[in-house]
Design a protein around this motif. Sequence first.
Motif, PDB file in Angstrom:
ATOM      1  N   ASP A 113      -8.113  24.013  14.403  1.00 12.84           N
ATOM      2  CA  ASP A 113      -9.020  24.792  13.564  1.00 12.84           C
ATOM      3  C   ASP A 113      -8.420  26.168  13.266  1.00 12.84           C
ATOM      4  N   ASN A 114      -8.760  26.725  12.090  1.00 10.60           N
ATOM      5  CA  ASN A 114      -8.241  28.047  11.711  1.00 10.60           C
ATOM      6  C   ASN A 114      -8.611  29.124  12.721  1.00 10.60           C
ATOM      7  N   ALA A 115      -9.815  29.028  13.292  1.00  8.41           N
ATOM      8  CA  ALA A 115     -10.229  30.020  14.285  1.00  8.41           C
ATOM      9  C   ALA A 115      -9.329  29.962  15.518  1.00  8.41           C
ATOM     10  N   VAL A 116      -8.907  28.757  15.903  1.00 13.40           N
ATOM     11  CA  VAL A 116      -8.022  28.607  17.057  1.00 13.40           C
ATOM     12  C   VAL A 116      -6.622  29.118  16.731  1.00 13.40           C
ATOM     13  N   TRP A 117      -6.157  28.864  15.515  1.00 13.78           N
ATOM     14  CA  TRP A 117      -4.869  29.443  15.093  1.00 13.78           C
ATOM     15  C   TRP A 117      -4.924  30.969  15.191  1.00 13.78           C
ATOM     16  N   GLY A 118      -6.036  31.561  14.781  1.00 11.92           N
ATOM     17  CA  GLY A 118      -6.168  33.010  14.850  1.00 11.92           C
ATOM     18  C   GLY A 118      -6.116  33.525  16.281  1.00 11.92           C
ATOM     19  N   LEU A 119      -6.762  32.819  17.192  1.00 11.03           N
ATOM     20  CA  LEU A 119      -6.716  33.211  18.597  1.00 11.03           C
ATOM     21  C   LEU A 119      -5.309  33.037  19.174  1.00 11.03           C
ATOM     22  N   TYR A 120      -4.635  31.992  18.749  1.00 13.16           N
ATOM     23  CA  TYR A 120      -3.254  31.765  19.187  1.00 13.16           C
ATOM     24  C   TYR A 120      -2.353  32.910  18.731  1.00 13.16           C
ATOM     25  N   ASP A 121      -2.519  33.329  17.492  1.00 14.93           N
ATOM     26  CA  ASP A 121      -1.773  34.470  16.972  1.00 14.93           C
ATOM     27  C   ASP A 121      -2.028  35.708  17.832  1.00 14.93           C
ATOM     28  N   ARG A 122      -3.297  35.953  18.145  1.00 15.24           N
ATOM     29  CA  ARG A 122      -3.664  37.103  18.973  1.00 15.24           C
ATOM     30  C   ARG A 122      -3.006  37.011  20.354  1.00 15.24           C
ATOM     31  N   LEU A 123      -3.009  35.811  20.932  1.00 15.88           N
ATOM     32  CA  LEU A 123      -2.413  35.606  22.247  1.00 15.88           C
ATOM     33  C   LEU A 123      -0.914  35.856  22.229  1.00 15.88           C
ATOM     34  N   LEU A 124      -0.227  35.356  21.221  1.00 15.32           N
ATOM     35  CA  LEU A 124       1.220  35.522  21.151  1.00 15.32           C
ATOM     36  C   LEU A 124       1.623  36.987  21.071  1.00 15.32           C
ATOM     37  N   GLN A 125       0.819  37.795  20.382  1.00 19.77           N
ATOM     38  CA  GLN A 125       1.146  39.209  20.270  1.00 19.77           C
ATOM     39  C   GLN A 125       1.113  39.889  21.637  1.00 19.77           C
ATOM     40  N   ARG A 126       0.305  39.350  22.538  1.00 16.19           N
ATOM     41  CA  ARG A 126       0.198  39.933  23.882  1.00 16.19           C
ATOM     42  C   ARG A 126       1.146  39.274  24.875  1.00 16.19           C
ATOM     43  N   ALA A 127       1.254  37.956  24.819  1.00 17.20           N
ATOM     44  CA  ALA A 127       1.995  37.221  25.845  1.00 17.20           C
ATOM     45  C   ALA A 127       3.437  36.935  25.468  1.00 17.20           C
ATOM     46  N   GLY A 128       3.773  36.983  24.178  1.00 15.41           N
ATOM     47  CA  GLY A 128       5.090  36.565  23.740  1.00 15.41           C
ATOM     48  C   GLY A 128       5.160  35.058  23.585  1.00 15.41           C
ATOM     49  N   ALA A 129       6.344  34.572  23.236  1.00 16.22           N
ATOM     50  CA  ALA A 129       6.519  33.146  22.976  1.00 16.22           C
ATOM     51  C   ALA A 129       6.472  32.345  24.275  1.00 16.22           C
ATOM     52  N   LEU A 130       5.685  31.263  24.270  1.00 16.99           N
ATOM     53  CA  LEU A 130       5.558  30.357  25.405  1.00 16.99           C
ATOM     54  C   LEU A 130       5.538  28.919  24.902  1.00 16.99           C
ATOM     55  N   PRO A 131       5.987  27.949  25.703  1.00 15.51           N
ATOM     56  CA  PRO A 131       5.909  26.544  25.281  1.00 15.51           C
ATOM     57  C   PRO A 131       4.491  26.205  24.828  1.00 15.51           C
ATOM     58  N   THR A 132       4.386  25.610  23.647  1.00 12.94           N
ATOM     59  CA  THR A 132       3.075  25.376  23.036  1.00 12.94           C
ATOM     60  C   THR A 132       2.952  23.927  22.607  1.00 12.94           C
ATOM     61  N   LEU A 133       1.915  23.264  23.092  1.00 14.30           N
ATOM     62  CA  LEU A 133       1.702  21.850  22.792  1.00 14.30           C
ATOM     63  C   LEU A 133       0.583  21.657  21.794  1.00 14.30           C
ATOM     64  N   ILE A 134       0.815  20.788  20.814  1.00 14.34           N
ATOM     65  CA  ILE A 134      -0.235  20.309  19.929  1.00 14.34           C
ATOM     66  C   ILE A 134      -0.830  19.046  20.556  1.00 14.34           C
ATOM     67  N   GLU A 135      -2.115  19.113  20.920  1.00 10.44           N
ATOM     68  CA  GLU A 135      -2.812  17.966  21.510  1.00 10.44           C
ATOM     69  C   GLU A 135      -3.575  17.217  20.418  1.00 10.44           C
ATOM     70  N   TRP A 136      -3.277  15.940  20.280  1.00 13.57           N
ATOM     71  CA  TRP A 136      -3.999  15.086  19.321  1.00 13.57           C
ATOM     72  C   TRP A 136      -4.037  13.689  19.935  1.00 13.57           C
TER      73      TRP A 136
END
Length: 296
Positions: A238-261
Motif C-alpha cells: 500500500d502507498n501508506a506503507v511505502w511512505g512509512l518505509y521511506d520514513r524508516l530508511l531516512q532514519r535507519a539507512g539501507a537494510l535487507p528488505t523483503l516483499i511478502e506476497w
Amino acid sequence: MSEKNTRYRKIEIPARAGVGLKAQHYRDVLEGAPDIGFFEIHAENYMGAGGPPHAYLSAIREFYPLSLHGVGLSIGSHGALDKDHLARLKAIESRYEPGLFSEHLAWSTHDTAYYNDLLPVPYDRETLARVCDHIDEVQDTLGRRMLLENPSTYVAFEQSTMSELDFLREIVRRTGCGLLLDVNNVYVSAVNHETSPEDYLDSFPVEHVGEIHLGGHAPDIDDEGRPLLIDAHDRAVDNAVWGLYDRLLQRAGALPTLIEWDNDVPQWAVLAGEAAAAERMLAGVAQGTTVHAATA
C-alpha cells in the motif's frame, strides 16, 4: 549490548530488496536469473527430506543468498517448544546456511492443537520471561542469532503492563536476538488500535533491526463499523506503507528488505516489480538521495 550478541554466528545478507520464493516462480528464477538481492523461504515448506522443492532450492541457493523465516515455532506459547520441529529447523539451517533466520512474536500451538494463525501475546513480565527462554533455546540450538518480528494485532490485552516497544527492547536486552521490522504490521496495528504508525517507527530500536518486511493488507470493518486492516499478504504494498518505509530508511539507512506476497501470488514480473521499487529506494538512501514511494 547484551553479552549474548557475541555468542552466536552472524551471517549477513546484502542491504538489498528480496522476495519470498514461491514454487510457481522456480523456473522464472532459474531460467531468467533475475537481479534480486535475496530470497526468503518459509522453513516449514522445506522440512521434508527431499523431492523437487529441495532440488529447486539447492539450485537457486547456488546463486542467491537466503533468508529463513519460520512460522511454526510458536515462540509465545505457554508450552515447551517442539523439539522435533527445532531439529528439523536446525537441519534446514545447516543445509542451506541462510544469511538470516527470523520468527514471529506470536503463538500458534496449545498442547497438541495447531492453529493456522499467528496469535498475539500479552505484554507482561510472565510472557516476557517465557518468550526470552524460548528465544534462548532457539539460538542455542541453531548456534546463531535470530530475528524476532513485530506482530500485526487486532486486539489489545488488558493484562499488558508494558508497551510493545518496551517489550521488544527488553527481549533484545535479555537474549541478544535481533529484530525483524515489518512495516506493514506497524501500519495494520496502528489503524486497528487508532495509534500513530509514525510515532511507533520513530521510537523503534532500529539499531537492532536485521531485516525489513513489506507486504499488502486487506481493508475490512470491525463489529462497530470502524476500519479494520487484515495482514493478508495477498496484494501489492500500500502507498501508506511505502511512505512509512521511506520514513524508516531516512532514519535507519539501507537494510535487507523483503516483499511478502504469500496469498494470491502474482506472476513473477509483478512480484519483481515490487522488489525493484524497494531496491530504488534503498539505492537512493545509500547514495544520500531520497526516492519517494510515489516515484519508486
